[in-house]
Design a protein around this motif. Structure first.
Motif, PDB file in Angstrom:
ATOM      1  N   ARG A   1       1.098  -1.286   0.371  1.00 36.38           N
ATOM      2  CA  ARG A   1      -0.027   0.089  -0.135  1.00 36.38           C
ATOM      3  C   ARG A   1       1.262   1.448   0.487  1.00 36.38           C
ATOM      4  O   ARG A   1       0.978   2.436  -0.472  1.00 36.38           O
ATOM      5  CB  ARG A   1      -1.059  -0.032   0.861  1.00 36.38           C
ATOM      6  CG  ARG A   1      -1.523   0.925   0.718  1.00 36.38           C
ATOM      7  CD  ARG A   1      -2.627   1.544   3.047  1.00 36.38           C
ATOM      8  NE  ARG A   1      -2.674   2.623   2.707  1.00 36.38           N
ATOM      9  CZ  ARG A   1      -1.917   4.369   2.596  1.00 36.38           C
ATOM     10  NH1 ARG A   1      -0.564   3.983   3.100  1.00 36.38           N
ATOM     11  NH2 ARG A   1      -2.348   4.935   3.737  1.00 36.38           N
TER      12      ARG A   1
ATOM     13  N   GLU B   1      -4.208   7.887 -10.356  1.00 33.87           N
ATOM     14  CA  GLU B   1      -5.095   8.726  -9.855  1.00 33.87           C
ATOM     15  C   GLU B   1      -6.586   8.358 -10.827  1.00 33.87           C
ATOM     16  O   GLU B   1      -7.446   7.681 -10.659  1.00 33.87           O
ATOM     17  CB  GLU B   1      -6.232   9.603  -9.273  1.00 33.87           C
ATOM     18  CG  GLU B   1      -5.788   9.600  -7.903  1.00 33.87           C
ATOM     19  CD  GLU B   1      -6.008   8.830  -6.793  1.00 33.87           C
ATOM     20  OE1 GLU B   1      -7.345   8.322  -7.356  1.00 33.87           O
ATOM     21  OE2 GLU B   1      -5.376   8.274  -5.978  1.00 33.87           O
TER      22      GLU B   1
ATOM     23  N   ILE C   1      -6.668   4.353 -10.956  1.00 35.56           N
ATOM     24  CA  ILE C   1      -7.636   3.608 -10.077  1.00 35.56           C
ATOM     25  C   ILE C   1      -9.106   4.015 -10.151  1.00 35.56           C
ATOM     26  O   ILE C   1     -10.216   3.305  -9.838  1.00 35.56           O
ATOM     27  CB  ILE C   1      -6.945   4.077  -8.586  1.00 35.56           C
ATOM     28  CG1 ILE C   1      -5.661   4.418  -8.493  1.00 35.56           C
ATOM     29  CG2 ILE C   1      -8.305   4.302  -7.791  1.00 35.56           C
ATOM     30  CD1 ILE C   1      -4.867   4.727  -6.841  1.00 35.56           C
TER      31      ILE C   1
ATOM     32  N   THR D   1     -10.271   1.147 -12.118  1.00 29.79           N
ATOM     33  CA  THR D   1      -9.903   0.084 -11.901  1.00 29.79           C
ATOM     34  C   THR D   1     -11.364  -0.206 -10.796  1.00 29.79           C
ATOM     35  O   THR D   1     -12.750  -1.288 -10.617  1.00 29.79           O
ATOM     36  CB  THR D   1      -9.002  -0.420 -10.458  1.00 29.79           C
ATOM     37  OG1 THR D   1      -8.294  -0.155 -12.152  1.00 29.79           O
ATOM     38  CG2 THR D   1      -9.070  -1.376 -10.007  1.00 29.79           C
ATOM     39  N   GLY D   2     -11.774   1.496 -10.099  1.00 31.47           N
ATOM     40  CA  GLY D   2     -13.163   1.062  -9.693  1.00 31.47           C
ATOM     41  C   GLY D   2     -14.555   1.427 -10.212  1.00 31.47           C
ATOM     42  O   GLY D   2     -15.074   1.242  -9.795  1.00 31.47           O
TER      43      GLY D   2
ATOM     44  N   GLU E   1     -14.550   2.962  -3.199  1.00 27.39           N
ATOM     45  CA  GLU E   1     -13.892   2.665  -4.425  1.00 27.39           C
ATOM     46  C   GLU E   1     -13.468   4.868  -5.276  1.00 27.39           C
ATOM     47  O   GLU E   1     -13.320   5.234  -5.042  1.00 27.39           O
ATOM     48  CB  GLU E   1     -12.673   1.750  -5.008  1.00 27.39           C
ATOM     49  CG  GLU E   1     -11.717   1.540  -5.389  1.00 27.39           C
ATOM     50  CD  GLU E   1     -10.690   1.939  -4.011  1.00 27.39           C
ATOM     51  OE1 GLU E   1     -10.336   3.001  -3.260  1.00 27.39           O
ATOM     52  OE2 GLU E   1     -11.186   0.728  -2.983  1.00 27.39           O
TER      53      GLU E   1
ATOM     54  N   HIS F   1     -12.167   8.002  -4.046  1.00 25.64           N
ATOM     55  CA  HIS F   1     -10.603   8.120  -5.110  1.00 25.64           C
ATOM     56  C   HIS F   1     -11.604   9.642  -5.425  1.00 25.64           C
ATOM     57  O   HIS F   1     -10.728  10.512  -6.289  1.00 25.64           O
ATOM     58  CB  HIS F   1     -10.854   7.593  -5.943  1.00 25.64           C
ATOM     59  CG  HIS F   1      -9.292   6.635  -5.349  1.00 25.64           C
ATOM     60  ND1 HIS F   1      -7.973   7.008  -4.868  1.00 25.64           N
ATOM     61  CD2 HIS F   1      -9.271   5.270  -4.138  1.00 25.64           C
ATOM     62  CE1 HIS F   1      -7.845   6.356  -4.309  1.00 25.64           C
ATOM     63  NE2 HIS F   1      -8.196   5.213  -3.757  1.00 25.64           N
TER      64      HIS F   1
ATOM     65  N   THR G   1      -1.194  -1.751  -9.598  1.00 24.41           N
ATOM     66  CA  THR G   1      -2.137  -0.594  -9.235  1.00 24.41           C
ATOM     67  C   THR G   1      -3.341  -1.421  -9.660  1.00 24.41           C
ATOM     68  O   THR G   1      -4.664  -1.455  -8.549  1.00 24.41           O
ATOM     69  CB  THR G   1      -1.773   0.725  -9.398  1.00 24.41           C
ATOM     70  OG1 THR G   1      -0.787   1.433  -9.949  1.00 24.41           O
ATOM     71  CG2 THR G   1      -3.121   1.596  -8.996  1.00 24.41           C
TER      72      THR G   1
ATOM     73  N   TYR H   1      -5.397  -2.893  -6.286  1.00 25.31           N
ATOM     74  CA  TYR H   1      -7.214  -2.030  -5.950  1.00 25.31           C
ATOM     75  C   TYR H   1      -8.537  -2.903  -6.738  1.00 25.31           C
ATOM     76  O   TYR H   1      -9.559  -2.591  -6.027  1.00 25.31           O
ATOM     77  CB  TYR H   1      -8.030  -0.473  -6.990  1.00 25.31           C
ATOM     78  CG  TYR H   1      -6.596   0.875  -5.871  1.00 25.31           C
ATOM     79  CD1 TYR H   1      -7.922   0.925  -4.612  1.00 25.31           C
ATOM     80  CD2 TYR H   1      -5.494   0.563  -6.356  1.00 25.31           C
ATOM     81  CE1 TYR H   1      -7.126   2.164  -4.268  1.00 25.31           C
ATOM     82  CE2 TYR H   1      -5.177   1.673  -5.458  1.00 25.31           C
ATOM     83  CZ  TYR H   1      -5.308   2.472  -4.286  1.00 25.31           C
ATOM     84  OH  TYR H   1      -5.419   2.936  -3.540  1.00 25.31           O
ATOM     85  N   SER H   2      -7.732  -4.575  -7.250  1.00 21.93           N
ATOM     86  CA  SER H   2      -9.147  -5.075  -7.275  1.00 21.93           C
ATOM     87  C   SER H   2      -9.458  -5.655  -6.227  1.00 21.93           C
ATOM     88  O   SER H   2     -10.373  -5.745  -5.953  1.00 21.93           O
ATOM     89  CB  SER H   2      -8.851  -6.054  -9.069  1.00 21.93           C
ATOM     90  OG  SER H   2      -8.931  -5.037 -10.010  1.00 21.93           O
TER      91      SER H   2
ATOM     92  N   LEU I   1      -8.912  -4.908  -3.338  1.00 19.97           N
ATOM     93  CA  LEU I   1     -10.142  -3.818  -2.013  1.00 19.97           C
ATOM     94  C   LEU I   1     -11.158  -4.144  -3.177  1.00 19.97           C
ATOM     95  O   LEU I   1     -11.904  -4.003  -1.897  1.00 19.97           O
ATOM     96  CB  LEU I   1      -8.966  -2.689  -2.630  1.00 19.97           C
ATOM     97  CG  LEU I   1      -8.154  -2.350  -1.457  1.00 19.97           C
ATOM     98  CD1 LEU I   1      -7.031  -1.124  -1.521  1.00 19.97           C
ATOM     99  CD2 LEU I   1      -7.943  -3.238  -0.049  1.00 19.97           C
ATOM    100  N   GLY I   2     -11.456  -3.810  -4.004  1.00 23.85           N
ATOM    101  CA  GLY I   2     -13.087  -3.819  -4.882  1.00 23.85           C
ATOM    102  C   GLY I   2     -13.315  -5.431  -4.364  1.00 23.85           C
ATOM    103  O   GLY I   2     -14.972  -5.063  -3.901  1.00 23.85           O
TER     104      GLY I   2
END
Length: 184
Positions: free
Chosen positions: A50, A65, A68, A71-72, A80, A84, A151, A155-156, A158-159
């Motif tokens: 992280r 960003e 991200i 991705t979100g 997410e 962001h 990244t 973030y995947s 986390l999602g």
């Protein structure tokens, strides 16, 4: 009837002793990490990656960003995406530029189109096409190419957690967005 998440964000009184040093830092500030705190070993291992992804990426803050946000968006992660918006604004992106990360691609500048094409290829084909890989290498170099892929993976994950456990948006972020609504 609303289900109760088996991994709701941990309150301070339930915070694991093994993570006491992380509670007042990044991990204690965001509900996603309060959810991950159910697995102290994972959260501790996660913290180094992280730090790199958030603070030391070769992509730089603006390109990171864009990656991200896309991705979100692709994950359908409201948490997410909303979180962001805040970070993208802080990095200097306008609301209209943030909105373009959802598409259509014709509205994007060339850099954002290249970055979002890469994210889409990773989601759709699980790899970068040779032309995309070459364009990224030429524009940003090897480290940024690898950081882009890391990244998207970071973030995947986390999602997946956010979506699976319906982790609520942090109140301070929700309050700031209410005070300064997203207005593309």
């Amino acid at each position: 009837m609303t289900s109760v998440s088996p991994l709701a964000p941990l309150a301070d009184q339930d915070w694991p002793e093994a993570l006491a040093d992380l509670r007042t830092g990044f991990a204690g500030r965001l509900n996603i990490y309060r959810t991950m705190a159910h697995h102290p070993d994972l959260l501790r291992a996660w913290s180094g990656l992280r730090d790199h992804i958030v603070h030391h990426t070769a992509l730089g803050p603006v390109r990171a960003e864009v990656v991200i946000l896309r991705t979100g968006f692709r994950l359908g992660s409201e948490y997410e995406w909303q979180q962001h918006i805040e970070r993208a604004r802080a990095a200097g992106l306008s609301d209209s530029r943030i909105a373009t990360t959802m598409g259509p691609k014709a509205a994007m500048n060339d850099e954002d189109r290249l970055l979002t094409d890469a994210v889409d290829e990773l989601f759709d084909t699980k790899r970068l096409a040779p032309a995309t890989r070459q364009a990224l290498l030429a524009a940003y170099g090897k480290a940024a190419l690898l950081d882009l892929m890391a990244t998207v993976g970071f973030y995947s994950t986390l999602g997946f957690i956010l979506n699976s456990f319906e982790t609520p948006l942090d109140e301070d972020i929700a309050d700031r967005l209410a005070a300064h609504p997203f207005d593309p």
